[in-house]
Motif scaffolding. Structure first.
Motif, PDB file in Angstrom:
ATOM      1  N   ARG A  22       0.833  -1.211   0.000  1.00  0.00           N
ATOM      2  CA  ARG A  22       0.000   0.000   0.000  1.00  0.00           C
ATOM      3  C   ARG A  22       0.862   1.253   0.000  1.00  0.00           C
ATOM      4  O   ARG A  22       0.519   2.248  -0.626  1.00  0.00           O
ATOM      5  N   LYS A  23       1.982   1.196   0.710  1.00  0.00           N
ATOM      6  CA  LYS A  23       2.859   2.359   0.813  1.00  0.00           C
ATOM      7  C   LYS A  23       3.461   2.730  -0.534  1.00  0.00           C
ATOM      8  O   LYS A  23       3.700   3.907  -0.804  1.00  0.00           O
ATOM      9  N   ILE A  24       3.685   1.751  -1.386  1.00  0.00           N
ATOM     10  CA  ILE A  24       4.223   2.044  -2.716  1.00  0.00           C
ATOM     11  C   ILE A  24       3.282   3.001  -3.450  1.00  0.00           C
ATOM     12  O   ILE A  24       3.709   4.014  -4.008  1.00  0.00           O
ATOM     13  N   PHE A  25       1.983   2.698  -3.415  1.00  0.00           N
ATOM     14  CA  PHE A  25       1.035   3.566  -4.106  1.00  0.00           C
ATOM     15  C   PHE A  25       0.777   4.848  -3.310  1.00  0.00           C
ATOM     16  O   PHE A  25       0.613   5.911  -3.905  1.00  0.00           O
ATOM     17  N   ARG A  26       0.754   4.773  -2.003  1.00  0.00           N
ATOM     18  CA  ARG A  26       0.535   5.957  -1.176  1.00  0.00           C
ATOM     19  C   ARG A  26       1.649   6.983  -1.400  1.00  0.00           C
ATOM     20  O   ARG A  26       1.395   8.188  -1.499  1.00  0.00           O
ATOM     21  N   ASP A  27       2.892   6.532  -1.511  1.00  0.00           N
ATOM     22  CA  ASP A  27       4.005   7.436  -1.787  1.00  0.00           C
ATOM     23  C   ASP A  27       3.871   8.074  -3.162  1.00  0.00           C
ATOM     24  O   ASP A  27       4.222   9.239  -3.356  1.00  0.00           O
ATOM     25  N   HIS A  28       3.353   7.316  -4.111  1.00  0.00           N
ATOM     26  CA  HIS A  28       3.137   7.857  -5.456  1.00  0.00           C
ATOM     27  C   HIS A  28       2.092   8.972  -5.423  1.00  0.00           C
ATOM     28  O   HIS A  28       2.272  10.016  -6.050  1.00  0.00           O
ATOM     29  N   ILE A  29       1.019   8.778  -4.677  1.00  0.00           N
ATOM     30  CA  ILE A  29      -0.018   9.808  -4.554  1.00  0.00           C
ATOM     31  C   ILE A  29       0.554  11.052  -3.878  1.00  0.00           C
ATOM     32  O   ILE A  29       0.306  12.181  -4.319  1.00  0.00           O
ATOM     33  N   ALA A  30       1.330  10.847  -2.816  1.00  0.00           N
ATOM     34  CA  ALA A  30       1.925  11.984  -2.106  1.00  0.00           C
ATOM     35  C   ALA A  30       2.869  12.772  -3.016  1.00  0.00           C
ATOM     36  O   ALA A  30       2.905  14.001  -2.972  1.00  0.00           O
ATOM     37  N   LYS A  31       3.601  12.071  -3.844  1.00  0.00           N
ATOM     38  CA  LYS A  31       4.516  12.737  -4.780  1.00  0.00           C
ATOM     39  C   LYS A  31       3.739  13.575  -5.794  1.00  0.00           C
ATOM     40  O   LYS A  31       4.137  14.688  -6.122  1.00  0.00           O
ATOM     41  N   LYS A  32       2.615  13.023  -6.280  1.00  0.00           N
ATOM     42  CA  LYS A  32       1.790  13.783  -7.230  1.00  0.00           C
ATOM     43  C   LYS A  32       1.194  15.025  -6.576  1.00  0.00           C
ATOM     44  O   LYS A  32       1.117  16.087  -7.199  1.00  0.00           O
ATOM     45  N   VAL A  33       0.777  14.918  -5.310  1.00  0.00           N
ATOM     46  CA  VAL A  33       0.208  16.057  -4.598  1.00  0.00           C
ATOM     47  C   VAL A  33       1.264  17.138  -4.391  1.00  0.00           C
ATOM     48  O   VAL A  33       0.987  18.330  -4.602  1.00  0.00           O
ATOM     49  N   ARG A  34       2.476  16.747  -3.997  1.00  0.00           N
ATOM     50  CA  ARG A  34       3.556  17.726  -3.822  1.00  0.00           C
ATOM     51  C   ARG A  34       3.882  18.417  -5.134  1.00  0.00           C
ATOM     52  O   ARG A  34       4.130  19.621  -5.179  1.00  0.00           O
ATOM     53  N   LYS A  35       3.877  17.656  -6.217  1.00  0.00           N
ATOM     54  CA  LYS A  35       4.207  18.223  -7.520  1.00  0.00           C
ATOM     55  C   LYS A  35       3.125  19.222  -7.968  1.00  0.00           C
ATOM     56  O   LYS A  35       3.445  20.289  -8.490  1.00  0.00           O
ATOM     57  N   SER A  36       1.861  18.879  -7.753  1.00  0.00           N
ATOM     58  CA  SER A  36       0.795  19.805  -8.158  1.00  0.00           C
ATOM     59  C   SER A  36       0.747  21.017  -7.252  1.00  0.00           C
ATOM     60  O   SER A  36       0.387  22.109  -7.691  1.00  0.00           O
ATOM     61  N   ALA A  37       1.145  20.894  -5.983  1.00  0.00           N
ATOM     62  CA  ALA A  37       1.193  22.050  -5.083  1.00  0.00           C
ATOM     63  C   ALA A  37       2.263  23.023  -5.525  1.00  0.00           C
ATOM     64  O   ALA A  37       2.106  24.233  -5.386  1.00  0.00           O
ATOM     65  N   LYS A  38       3.371  22.525  -6.055  1.00  0.00           N
ATOM     66  CA  LYS A  38       4.424  23.398  -6.543  1.00  0.00           C
ATOM     67  C   LYS A  38       3.982  24.185  -7.774  1.00  0.00           C
ATOM     68  O   LYS A  38       4.363  25.331  -7.957  1.00  0.00           O
ATOM     69  N   MET A  39       3.166  23.542  -8.606  1.00  0.00           N
ATOM     70  CA  MET A  39       2.735  24.206  -9.826  1.00  0.00           C
ATOM     71  C   MET A  39       1.829  25.396  -9.530  1.00  0.00           C
ATOM     72  O   MET A  39       1.881  26.411 -10.217  1.00  0.00           O
ATOM     73  N   TYR A  40       0.992  25.277  -8.515  1.00  0.00           N
ATOM     74  CA  TYR A  40       0.022  26.337  -8.221  1.00  0.00           C
ATOM     75  C   TYR A  40       0.520  27.308  -7.150  1.00  0.00           C
ATOM     76  O   TYR A  40      -0.198  28.229  -6.796  1.00  0.00           O
ATOM     77  N   ALA A  41       1.719  27.128  -6.653  1.00  0.00           N
ATOM     78  CA  ALA A  41       2.218  28.019  -5.597  1.00  0.00           C
ATOM     79  C   ALA A  41       2.813  29.272  -6.174  1.00  0.00           C
ATOM     80  O   ALA A  41       3.150  29.449  -7.265  1.00  0.00           O
TER      81      ALA A  41
END
Length: 159
Positions: free
Chosen positions: A140-159
């Motif tokens: 589960r952590k493999i996919f959870r880390d992937h989701i967290a990475k996508k969220v961090r990346k999208s937060a950088k785009m809109y900051a």
């Protein structure tokens, strides 16, 4: 010329590749797969092959988590050195992770449900026993880390 290499892998990665490449167990008890040179793993093996002008001592399968990979090469001197086998095993684990992420993400984005059952289905389809071959929370952590990475990346785009 058909060549064989023996790679030490985690049990879940070995079962994944046995499923993906229609692996079989030989009479002496070793698990073996045949890799086409146009597959991802076949191209990786071709890239790792180098001319070795001396005879290497063949690696014998020692444990139950070893996998014998059979591949074709037309140059007899090309082989994979034993020092490169841990790198190959590490990249094969990355291929397992990437496959898990891609399959779970496809259904997760389409349906939008909890990803836990999707991870379980991925493992069951490939014959990987949950909490025996791989810890369920690790999968589960493999996919959870992937989701967290996508969220961090999208937060950088809109900051």
């Amino acid at each position: 010329m058909i060549k064989r290499i023996v790679v030490e892998l985690p049990v879940h990665v070995k079962k994944y590749f046995m499923f993906e490449f229609d692996g079989y167990q030989k009479k002496n008890g070793t698990d073996q797969i045949h890799v086409d040179k146009h597959s991802d793993l076949g191209e990786l093996i071709h890239l790792l092959s180098q001319p070795i002008l001396y005879t290497q001592k063949p690696v014998v399968s020692s444990g139950k988590s070893t996998l014998s990979i059979e591949y074709y090469t037309h140059v007899q001197a090309l082989d994979i050195s034993h020092q490169k086998l841990p790198q190959l095993a590490k990249y094969m684990e990355k291929m397992f992770r990437r496959s898990l992420i891609n399959e779970v993400q496809g259904t997760y984005e389409l349906v939008g449900c909890d990803y836990g059952p999707l991870v379980s289905r991925f493992l069951e389809k490939r014959g990987i026993i949950r909490d025996v071959d791989i810890d369920y929370q690790t999968a589960r952590k493999i996919f959870r880390d992937h989701i967290a990475k996508k969220v961090r990346k999208s937060a950088k785009m809109y900051a």
